[in-house]
Motif scaffolding. Structure first.
Motif, mmCIF file in Angstrom:
data_model
loop_
_atom_site.group_PDB
_atom_site.id
_atom_site.type_symbol
_atom_site.label_atom_id
_atom_site.label_comp_id
_atom_site.label_asym_id
_atom_site.label_seq_id
_atom_site.Cartn_x
_atom_site.Cartn_y
_atom_site.Cartn_z
ATOM 1 N N TYR A 25 -3.163 20.934 -2.650
ATOM 2 C CA TYR A 25 -2.023 21.469 -3.368
ATOM 3 C C TYR A 25 -1.779 20.448 -4.673
ATOM 4 C CZ TYR A 25 -1.303 24.189 0.573
ATOM 5 O OH TYR A 25 -1.486 25.256 1.601
ATOM 6 N N GLU A 26 -1.348 21.089 -5.817
ATOM 7 C CA GLU A 26 -1.009 20.211 -7.059
ATOM 8 C C GLU A 26 0.108 19.818 -7.211
ATOM 9 O OE1 GLU A 26 -1.745 22.571 -10.587
ATOM 10 O OE2 GLU A 26 -2.624 20.769 -11.561
ATOM 11 N N ILE A 27 0.596 18.589 -7.409
ATOM 12 C CA ILE A 27 1.666 18.193 -7.684
ATOM 13 C C ILE A 27 1.824 17.998 -9.363
ATOM 14 C CG2 ILE A 27 3.193 15.791 -7.913
ATOM 15 C CD1 ILE A 27 3.648 16.645 -5.080
ATOM 16 N N ARG A 28 2.871 18.616 -9.805
ATOM 17 C CA ARG A 28 2.834 18.465 -11.428
ATOM 18 C C ARG A 28 4.121 17.686 -11.611
ATOM 19 N NH1 ARG A 28 2.997 24.724 -10.919
ATOM 20 N NH2 ARG A 28 0.932 25.243 -10.104
ATOM 21 N N PRO A 29 4.063 16.731 -12.068
ATOM 22 C CA PRO A 29 5.185 15.635 -12.371
ATOM 23 C C PRO A 29 6.100 16.329 -13.273
ATOM 24 C CG PRO A 29 3.288 14.279 -12.560
ATOM 25 C CD PRO A 29 2.749 15.796 -12.464
ATOM 26 N N ILE A 30 7.376 16.299 -13.093
ATOM 27 C CA ILE A 30 8.498 16.766 -13.532
ATOM 28 C C ILE A 30 9.176 15.868 -14.712
ATOM 29 C CG2 ILE A 30 8.861 18.782 -11.848
ATOM 30 C CD1 ILE A 30 11.140 16.938 -10.732
ATOM 31 N N GLY A 31 8.743 14.554 -14.750
ATOM 32 C CA GLY A 31 9.478 13.685 -15.436
ATOM 33 C C GLY A 31 8.846 12.256 -15.019
ATOM 34 N N ARG A 32 9.403 11.232 -15.753
ATOM 35 C CA ARG A 32 9.262 9.783 -15.321
ATOM 36 C C ARG A 32 10.282 8.830 -15.194
ATOM 37 N NH1 ARG A 32 3.181 9.167 -15.321
ATOM 38 N NH2 ARG A 32 2.727 10.954 -16.276
ATOM 39 N N VAL A 33 9.931 7.670 -14.576
ATOM 40 C CA VAL A 33 11.040 6.770 -14.481
ATOM 41 C C VAL A 33 10.852 5.874 -15.553
ATOM 42 C CG1 VAL A 33 11.580 4.705 -12.883
ATOM 43 C CG2 VAL A 33 10.871 6.883 -11.893
ATOM 44 N N ARG A 34 11.930 5.529 -15.866
ATOM 45 C CA ARG A 34 11.918 4.312 -17.143
ATOM 46 C C ARG A 34 12.747 3.179 -16.739
ATOM 47 N NH1 ARG A 34 7.519 5.388 -19.209
ATOM 48 N NH2 ARG A 34 7.263 7.535 -20.207
ATOM 49 N N SER A 35 12.157 2.258 -16.551
ATOM 50 C CA SER A 35 12.660 1.022 -15.791
ATOM 51 C C SER A 35 12.197 -0.243 -16.345
ATOM 52 C CB SER A 35 12.294 0.970 -14.323
ATOM 53 O OG SER A 35 12.430 -0.125 -13.668
ATOM 54 N N PRO A 36 13.167 -1.160 -16.146
ATOM 55 C CA PRO A 36 12.737 -2.617 -16.670
ATOM 56 C C PRO A 36 11.505 -3.113 -15.824
ATOM 57 C CG PRO A 36 14.857 -3.004 -16.099
ATOM 58 C CD PRO A 36 14.533 -1.350 -16.079
ATOM 59 N N LEU A 37 11.122 -2.488 -14.649
ATOM 60 C CA LEU A 37 10.128 -3.122 -13.544
ATOM 61 C C LEU A 37 8.971 -2.462 -14.235
ATOM 62 C CD1 LEU A 37 11.407 -2.298 -10.169
ATOM 63 C CD2 LEU A 37 11.123 -4.493 -11.139
ATOM 64 N N VAL A 38 7.852 -3.433 -14.634
ATOM 65 C CA VAL A 38 6.704 -3.005 -15.170
ATOM 66 C C VAL A 38 5.388 -3.315 -14.101
ATOM 67 C CG1 VAL A 38 7.346 -3.142 -17.645
ATOM 68 C CG2 VAL A 38 6.359 -5.004 -16.495
ATOM 69 N N ASP A 39 5.602 -4.124 -13.116
ATOM 70 C CA ASP A 39 4.492 -4.435 -12.661
ATOM 71 C C ASP A 39 4.805 -4.231 -11.001
ATOM 72 O OD1 ASP A 39 2.529 -5.786 -10.715
ATOM 73 O OD2 ASP A 39 1.989 -7.140 -12.417
ATOM 74 N N ARG A 40 3.922 -3.494 -10.508
ATOM 75 C CA ARG A 40 4.420 -3.070 -8.871
ATOM 76 C C ARG A 40 4.803 -4.307 -8.024
ATOM 77 N NH1 ARG A 40 -0.083 -0.294 -4.714
ATOM 78 N NH2 ARG A 40 0.837 -1.257 -2.899
ATOM 79 N N ARG A 41 3.794 -5.419 -8.288
ATOM 80 C CA ARG A 41 4.200 -6.743 -7.536
ATOM 81 C C ARG A 41 5.514 -7.285 -7.555
ATOM 82 N NH1 ARG A 41 -1.113 -9.550 -9.622
ATOM 83 N NH2 ARG A 41 -0.017 -8.298 -11.269
#
Lengths: 131, 131
Positions: free
Chosen positions: B4-20
């Motif tokens: 099945y296809e997930i079609r993103p509906i938006g984005r997170v805007r956060s000061p966190l830029v690195d997964r770590r």
């Protein structure tokens, strides 16, 4: 925007066969069900423990992905509202979320209590409940 | 099996830029973030109300989908275990699940407190919390 591929990892096996028979919430009397996982996720399934609650993510394969507003079935007094304020299965990305109790783990088969998903529903993911 | 296809509906805007840098759980000090939704789901976003909690589903686009077992980072004493018994983002279908508090709704932008997702994380779905 980039899209992503959900690859089901198993299926729900349930006596519920028709979406219209599925109760909207587990406390409305949903039956027990088996989760049947695919062989290629066996090592991940080993993390599921009996007598715990899990979060089960499914794909509502019968959902209408074009629906953006709905009249909540569990509270007819509420006006038509955006689906992101509801638990309606009809929504742009119809991922189902169910907190269910694990009764038994038998290899790739996991028995859960009170699951409001019809037979054949694809399984997307399982997560630990954070208390 | 059908995918099945997930079609993103938006984005997170956060000061966190690195997964770590992302804390594993919100009570570990995650910052507030904006959810920026796409124009074509505006009617669905209208169901999100300020001063409520919502369930936010994301796609961990940096996840390793081949990972089946992990050593839980939040409890180093636990042995290596199947990812379905954890909240690790690395898993076959890396859907993120976050219960967050809505502080403000401004059209297609929704301000939430304490979200452990990095900037740019695709939004998959929003659901009402069932209490």
């Amino acid at each position: 925007m980039t899209s992503y591929e959900i690859r089901p990892i198993g299926r729900v096996r349930s006596p519920l066969v028709d979406r219209r028979d599925a109760p909207r919430q587990p406390d409305e009397g949903a039956p027990g069900a088996w989760l049947e996982f695919d062989e290629d996720v066996r090592a991940a399934v080993a993390g599921i423990e009996p007598d715990t609650d899990i979060l089960l993510l499914t794909w509502f394969h019968q959902a209408d992905r074009t629906v953006l507003t709905t009249r909540p079935r569990d509270d007819p007094a509420r006006p038509e509202t955006g689906v992101f304020g509801t638990r309606s299965p009809d929504r742009p990305n119809p991922v189902g979320l169910h907190q269910v109790h694990v009764e038994e783990v038998d290899g790739l088969r996991v028995r859960v209590a009170h699951l409001e998903a019809v037979d054949g529903t694809p399984i997307v993911d399982v997560k630990r409940v954070i208390s």
